[in-house]
Write an enzyme that holds these catalytic residues in place. Structure first.
Site, PDB file in Angstrom:
ATOM      1  N   LYS A   1      36.676  39.008  26.014  1.00  0.00           N
ATOM      2  CA  LYS A   1      35.252  39.194  26.313  1.00  0.00           C
ATOM      3  C   LYS A   1      34.589  40.349  25.543  1.00  0.00           C
ATOM      4  O   LYS A   1      33.430  40.257  25.185  1.00  0.00           O
ATOM      5  CB  LYS A   1      35.054  39.407  27.816  1.00  0.00           C
TER       6      LYS A   1
ATOM      7  N   ASP B   1      27.871  36.063  33.869  1.00  0.00           N
ATOM      8  CA  ASP B   1      28.461  36.505  35.146  1.00  0.00           C
ATOM      9  C   ASP B   1      27.392  36.973  36.137  1.00  0.00           C
ATOM     10  O   ASP B   1      27.508  36.732  37.345  1.00  0.00           O
ATOM     11  CB  ASP B   1      29.480  37.628  34.917  1.00  0.00           C
TER      12      ASP B   1
HETATM   13  N1  LIG Z   1      34.149  35.521  40.413  1.00  0.00           N
HETATM   14  C1  LIG Z   1      33.983  35.692  39.121  1.00  0.00           C
HETATM   15  O1  LIG Z   1      33.373  34.871  38.439  1.00  0.00           O
HETATM   16  C2  LIG Z   1      34.507  36.948  38.480  1.00  0.00           C
HETATM   17  C3  LIG Z   1      33.933  37.426  37.289  1.00  0.00           C
HETATM   18  C4  LIG Z   1      34.439  38.614  36.730  1.00  0.00           C
HETATM   19  C5  LIG Z   1      35.515  39.274  37.339  1.00  0.00           C
HETATM   20  N2  LIG Z   1      36.047  38.760  38.482  1.00  0.00           N
HETATM   21  C6  LIG Z   1      37.161  39.460  39.150  1.00  0.00           C
HETATM   22  O2  LIG Z   1      36.822  40.824  39.343  1.00  0.00           O
HETATM   23  C7  LIG Z   1      37.965  41.655  39.257  1.00  0.00           C
HETATM   24  C8  LIG Z   1      37.713  42.788  38.254  1.00  0.00           C
HETATM   25  O3  LIG Z   1      37.485  42.213  36.973  1.00  0.00           O
HETATM   26  P1  LIG Z   1      36.876  43.121  35.783  1.00  0.00           P
HETATM   27  O4  LIG Z   1      36.665  42.211  34.642  1.00  0.00           O
HETATM   28  O5  LIG Z   1      35.745  43.947  36.275  1.00  0.00           O
HETATM   29  O6  LIG Z   1      38.133  44.070  35.467  1.00  0.00           O
HETATM   30  P2  LIG Z   1      38.139  45.502  34.764  1.00  0.00           P
HETATM   31  O7  LIG Z   1      36.986  45.630  33.820  1.00  0.00           O
HETATM   32  O8  LIG Z   1      39.512  45.677  34.259  1.00  0.00           O
HETATM   33  O9  LIG Z   1      37.887  46.553  35.967  1.00  0.00           O
HETATM   34  C9  LIG Z   1      38.847  46.715  36.992  1.00  0.00           C
HETATM   35  C10 LIG Z   1      38.290  47.621  38.079  1.00  0.00           C
HETATM   36  O10 LIG Z   1      39.275  47.715  39.120  1.00  0.00           O
HETATM   37  C11 LIG Z   1      39.576  49.105  39.351  1.00  0.00           C
HETATM   38  N3  LIG Z   1      40.971  49.232  39.788  1.00  0.00           N
HETATM   39  C12 LIG Z   1      42.085  48.725  39.204  1.00  0.00           C
HETATM   40  N4  LIG Z   1      43.188  49.073  39.891  1.00  0.00           N
HETATM   41  C13 LIG Z   1      42.757  49.835  40.936  1.00  0.00           C
HETATM   42  C14 LIG Z   1      43.413  50.494  42.011  1.00  0.00           C
HETATM   43  N5  LIG Z   1      44.745  50.458  42.161  1.00  0.00           N
HETATM   44  N6  LIG Z   1      42.656  51.158  42.920  1.00  0.00           N
HETATM   45  C15 LIG Z   1      41.307  51.216  42.785  1.00  0.00           C
HETATM   46  N7  LIG Z   1      40.625  50.621  41.794  1.00  0.00           N
HETATM   47  C16 LIG Z   1      41.348  49.926  40.876  1.00  0.00           C
HETATM   48  C17 LIG Z   1      39.309  49.777  38.016  1.00  0.00           C
HETATM   49  O11 LIG Z   1      39.157  51.165  38.211  1.00  0.00           O
HETATM   50  P3  LIG Z   1      39.367  52.186  36.979  1.00  0.00           P
HETATM   51  O12 LIG Z   1      38.068  52.173  36.217  1.00  0.00           O
HETATM   52  O13 LIG Z   1      39.635  53.477  37.644  1.00  0.00           O
HETATM   53  O14 LIG Z   1      40.533  51.673  36.169  1.00  0.00           O
HETATM   54  C18 LIG Z   1      38.019  49.060  37.607  1.00  0.00           C
HETATM   55  O15 LIG Z   1      36.916  49.578  38.296  1.00  0.00           O
HETATM   56  C19 LIG Z   1      39.116  40.719  38.861  1.00  0.00           C
HETATM   57  O16 LIG Z   1      39.803  40.398  40.042  1.00  0.00           O
HETATM   58  C20 LIG Z   1      38.408  39.500  38.310  1.00  0.00           C
HETATM   59  O17 LIG Z   1      39.170  38.324  38.468  1.00  0.00           O
HETATM   60  C21 LIG Z   1      35.558  37.639  39.065  1.00  0.00           C
END
Ligand SMILES: NC(=O)c1ccc[n+]([C@@H]2O[C@H](COP(=O)([O-])OP(=O)(O)OC[C@H]3O[C@@H](n4cnc5c(N)ncnc54)[C@H](OP(=O)(O)O)[C@@H]3O)[C@@H](O)[C@H]2O)c1
Length: 284
Positions: free
Chosen positions: A72, A109
């Site tokens: 992405k 999104d």
């Molecule tokens: N429904 C949908 O269409 C859709 C669309 C997009 C994403 N999602 C879902 O949303 C989730 C996040 O995706 P993303 O793309 O935003 O990922 P990302 O950019 O990698 O961000 C991950 C987030 O989770 C936090 N995190 C990770 N491990 C953690 C922990 N142990 N404790 C607290 N916070 C933690 C990270 O904090 P740090 O910044 O501190 O690392 C960051 O804020 C995924 O499950 C994804 O499948 C769903």
């Protein structure tokens, strides 16, 4: 429309890995529903092959593609044009091959988040009160962008890495909206007086630990939302439901984000039906 009815339609999703993606099931359901000759393919593209794969879309006759992990962000530097929404979010979720073969990138999104909320929680209003966004990654950026577009006046962004929350709050700052970046230790009390809390962290996803949060301060009328859809009910949502909060999960966001791609690729506007939702739910 004429083009859509005379050509074999091709689109797909590029990811690495990609076979877990529900996008082929979803888009091929719409192909069938619209009686179209075409297919939507899972395309396993390794990171070092992304540029060549995207450039192959036009000669292969693809209308475009979706992008998933880990492409992405990288794709932003490959496509010919990135629109304002994708620039703001910092990621492309959808590529459209234009008539001259050039590639346009956008991010759907935020569209998915808002349209799903409006369909499933018709009484929801972005300006009903403070929104708490847990996380500051790509998902959080799409959610904050969507909430602000809908008129949210106060967003509290709570993230494990405070710096990332501060960057998001700084980049999204506009007059008339309070955007606060809060440290992770504040996640429990940040819920006080909130009208909505959205989990955008990966915590609670299948294979990950549960989100560590105490909901005592959350008003019972507040909407508890989680953009995760595997599982459909995360431990966070189950806890919120058990104490009487309305809840919303991320499946609708996934389904609705696919709609604008069809408008771009095929000039059609497919719908998220109960049958489609059930089809995807059964596969999860
Ligand atoms: N429904 C949908 O269409 C859709 C669309 C997009 C994403 N999602 C879902 O949303 C989730 C996040 O995706 P993303 O793309 O935003 O990922 P990302 O950019 O990698 O961000 C991950 C987030 O989770 C936090 N995190 C990770 N491990 C953690 C922990 N142990 N404790 C607290 N916070 C933690 C990270 O904090 P740090 O910044 O501190 O690392 C960051 O804020 C995924 O499950 C994804 O499948 C769903």
């Amino acid at each position: 429309m004429a083009q859509a009815s005379t050509r074999f339609l091709l689109a797909g999703v590029m990811g690495w890995p990609v076979m877990h993606s529900r996008s082929p099931m979803l888009h091929n359901y719409w192909m069938q529903q619209h009686g179209l000759a075409g297919t939507y393919l899972p395309l396993a593209i390794a990171p070092d092959g992304l540029a060549a794969a995207l450039r192959s879309l036009h000669p292969l006759g693809f209308a475009g593609c979706n992008l998933t992990i880990p492409h992405k962000q990288t794709a932003m530097a490959i496509v010919d044009e990135v629109d304002t929404v994708a620039k703001r979010i910092g990621a492309i979720s959808c590529v459209h091959v234009r008539a001259d073969g050039s590639l346009a990138g956008t991010n759907n999104d935020c569209f998915g988040f808002i349209h799903s909320l409006k369909q499933e929680q018709p009484a929801w209003r972005a300006d009903a009160g403070p929104a708490v966004v847990l996380g500051a990654g790509g998902g959080a950026r799409a959610v904050c962008y969507a909430l602000m577009q809908e008129g949210a006046k106060e967003i509290r962004i709570v993230n494990r890495s405070l710096e990332r929350a501060q960057t998001l709050a700084g980049e999204f700052a506009v007059a008339g909206v309070s955007l606060q970046a809060l440290p992770w230790e504040r996640r429990h009390d940040a819920l006080a007086g909130a009208a909505m809390v959205v989990n955008t962290t990966s915590q609670g996803m299948a294979g990950q630990g549960a989100l560590d949060i105490k909901l005592d301060a959350l008003p019972r009328t507040a909407l508890a939302a989680d953009i995760i859809y595997v599982p459909l009910e995360t431990p966070f949502l189950a806890a919120a439901r058990q104490r009487g909060n309305p809840t919303w999960n991320g499946l609708g966001m996934l389904l609705h984000q696919a709609r604008p791609a069809w408008k771009l690729w095929f000039g059609l506007e497919p719908q998220v039906t109960v049958e489609l939702r059930e089809l995807i739910e059964r596969s999860l």
